[in-house]
Design a protein around this motif. Structure first.
Motif, mmCIF file in Angstrom:
data_model
loop_
_atom_site.group_PDB
_atom_site.id
_atom_site.type_symbol
_atom_site.label_atom_id
_atom_site.label_comp_id
_atom_site.label_asym_id
_atom_site.label_seq_id
_atom_site.Cartn_x
_atom_site.Cartn_y
_atom_site.Cartn_z
ATOM 1 N N ALA A 66 70.160 59.465 -18.619
ATOM 2 C CA ALA A 66 70.539 59.923 -19.959
ATOM 3 C C ALA A 66 71.847 60.704 -19.903
ATOM 4 O O ALA A 66 72.720 60.539 -20.771
ATOM 5 C CB ALA A 66 69.427 60.773 -20.568
ATOM 6 N N ASN A 67 72.007 61.524 -18.890
ATOM 7 C CA ASN A 67 73.230 62.314 -18.748
ATOM 8 C C ASN A 67 74.443 61.409 -18.554
ATOM 9 O O ASN A 67 75.477 61.571 -19.198
ATOM 10 C CB ASN A 67 73.081 63.290 -17.581
ATOM 11 C CG ASN A 67 74.231 64.243 -17.484
ATOM 12 O OD1 ASN A 67 74.807 64.650 -18.491
ATOM 13 N ND2 ASN A 67 74.584 64.611 -16.273
ATOM 14 N N VAL A 68 74.314 60.411 -17.678
ATOM 15 C CA VAL A 68 75.413 59.470 -17.432
ATOM 16 C C VAL A 68 75.733 58.691 -18.715
ATOM 17 O O VAL A 68 76.899 58.529 -19.086
ATOM 18 C CB VAL A 68 75.066 58.513 -16.274
ATOM 19 C CG1 VAL A 68 76.077 57.382 -16.172
ATOM 20 C CG2 VAL A 68 74.979 59.274 -14.958
ATOM 21 N N LEU A 69 74.701 58.234 -19.412
ATOM 22 C CA LEU A 69 74.917 57.456 -20.629
ATOM 23 C C LEU A 69 75.530 58.314 -21.743
ATOM 24 O O LEU A 69 76.431 57.862 -22.456
ATOM 25 C CB LEU A 69 73.613 56.808 -21.102
ATOM 26 C CG LEU A 69 73.741 55.853 -22.281
ATOM 27 C CD1 LEU A 69 74.766 54.750 -22.000
ATOM 28 C CD2 LEU A 69 72.392 55.241 -22.605
ATOM 29 N N ARG A 70 75.055 59.553 -21.895
ATOM 30 C CA ARG A 70 75.646 60.464 -22.886
ATOM 31 C C ARG A 70 77.136 60.644 -22.628
ATOM 32 O O ARG A 70 77.953 60.610 -23.548
ATOM 33 C CB ARG A 70 74.962 61.833 -22.836
ATOM 34 C CG ARG A 70 73.884 62.047 -23.865
ATOM 35 C CD ARG A 70 73.483 63.501 -23.997
ATOM 36 N NE ARG A 70 73.212 64.171 -22.735
ATOM 37 C CZ ARG A 70 72.047 64.193 -22.114
ATOM 38 N NH1 ARG A 70 71.017 63.541 -22.617
ATOM 39 N NH2 ARG A 70 71.898 64.849 -20.992
ATOM 40 N N ASN A 71 77.491 60.847 -21.365
ATOM 41 C CA ASN A 71 78.902 61.012 -21.021
ATOM 42 C C ASN A 71 79.691 59.741 -21.312
ATOM 43 O O ASN A 71 80.819 59.803 -21.803
ATOM 44 C CB ASN A 71 79.066 61.418 -19.558
ATOM 45 C CG ASN A 71 78.687 62.859 -19.332
ATOM 46 O OD1 ASN A 71 78.790 63.688 -20.227
ATOM 47 N ND2 ASN A 71 78.226 63.165 -18.129
ATOM 48 N N ALA A 72 79.103 58.589 -21.008
ATOM 49 C CA ALA A 72 79.783 57.317 -21.292
ATOM 50 C C ALA A 72 79.995 57.149 -22.788
ATOM 51 O O ALA A 72 81.082 56.767 -23.231
ATOM 52 C CB ALA A 72 78.986 56.149 -20.719
#
Length: 167
Positions: free
Chosen positions: A139-145
Motif C-alpha cells: 500500500a505504501n509503494v502504491l500510494r507513492n506511485a
C-alpha cells in the motif's frame, strides 16, 4: 604477516559488533519515538473529530483535509512502529502462506484513488510472509506511485516467481 592479519580480523569483528549495536540502538530509538507519538496523535485526531462536529459548514472541507492528513500520519507512525519491532525481532513476526493475487487486488482497490492501476500477475502465486505487513508495504509503494508517478503513465503492479529462495 599472520599476526597483522589476526589483528585486522579482530578490528573488523569489533567494528562489525559496534555497527550492529548502533543499528540495533537506532531501531529501538525509532520504535520508541513511534510509540511516544501514538498518544498525542490519537488525542489530536479526537480533537479534530470534536472540532468537525462543532465547526460551521464552510470550515468542514478544511477540517476534513486535516483529518485525512492526521489519518495518514497515524498510519505512517503505525507502520514505523511495526517495522521497527519486526527489524528488532524478525523471528517474532508470524508468517503464513498468502495468496498474492487477492492481496494485491485489495490493496489496489483501496489505494488507487480512481487512478488507472493495472495488475500483471500470474494466478496462483503465493508468498510466505506476514500478510498485514506485506499489505502495508505494498500500500505504501502504491500510494507513492499514485501520488508521484500517476501523471507520467500507467501504474502496473506485478510479481513474478523466482526459484531458489525460501525467504
Amino acid at each position: 604477516g599472520g599476526l597483522e592479519l589476526s589483528r585486522l580480523a579482530d578490528a573488523i569483528n569489533r567494528m562489525s559488533r559496534r555497527l550492529g549495536n548502533l543499528v540495533g540502538g537506532q531501531r529501538r530509538f525509532l520504535g520508541d519515538i513511534a510509540h511516544e507519538l501514538c498518544s498525542p496523535l490519537a488525542r489530536a485526531q479526537m480533537a479534530i473529530g470534536v472540532l468537525a462536529r462543532k465547526a460551521p459548514a464552510e470550515a468542514r472541507g478544511a477540517i476534513s483535509d486535516v483529518e485525512e492528513e492526521m489519518k495518514q500520519l497515524s498510519e505512517l507512525v503505525g507502520e514505523l512502529l511495526s517495522f521497527s519491532k519486526a527489524a528488532l525481532r524478525p523471528d517474532a513476526v508470524p508468517r503464513t502462506d498468502v495468496p498474492l493475487g487477492p492481496l494485491i487486488e485489495v490493496v489496489v482497490r483501496r489505494e488507487a484513488k480512481g487512478r488507472d492501476v493495472a495488475i500483471d500477475l500470474r494466478e496462483g502465486l503465493w508468498v510466505n510472509a506476514n500478510e498485514e505487513m506485506l499489505s502495508r508495504a505494498l500500500a505504501n509503494v502504491l500510494r507513492n506511485a499514485v501520488r508521484h508517478a500517476a501523471a507520467h503513465g500507467p501504474i502496473v503492479v506485478g510479481a513474478e516467481e523466482r526459484g531458489g529462495s525460501t525467504d
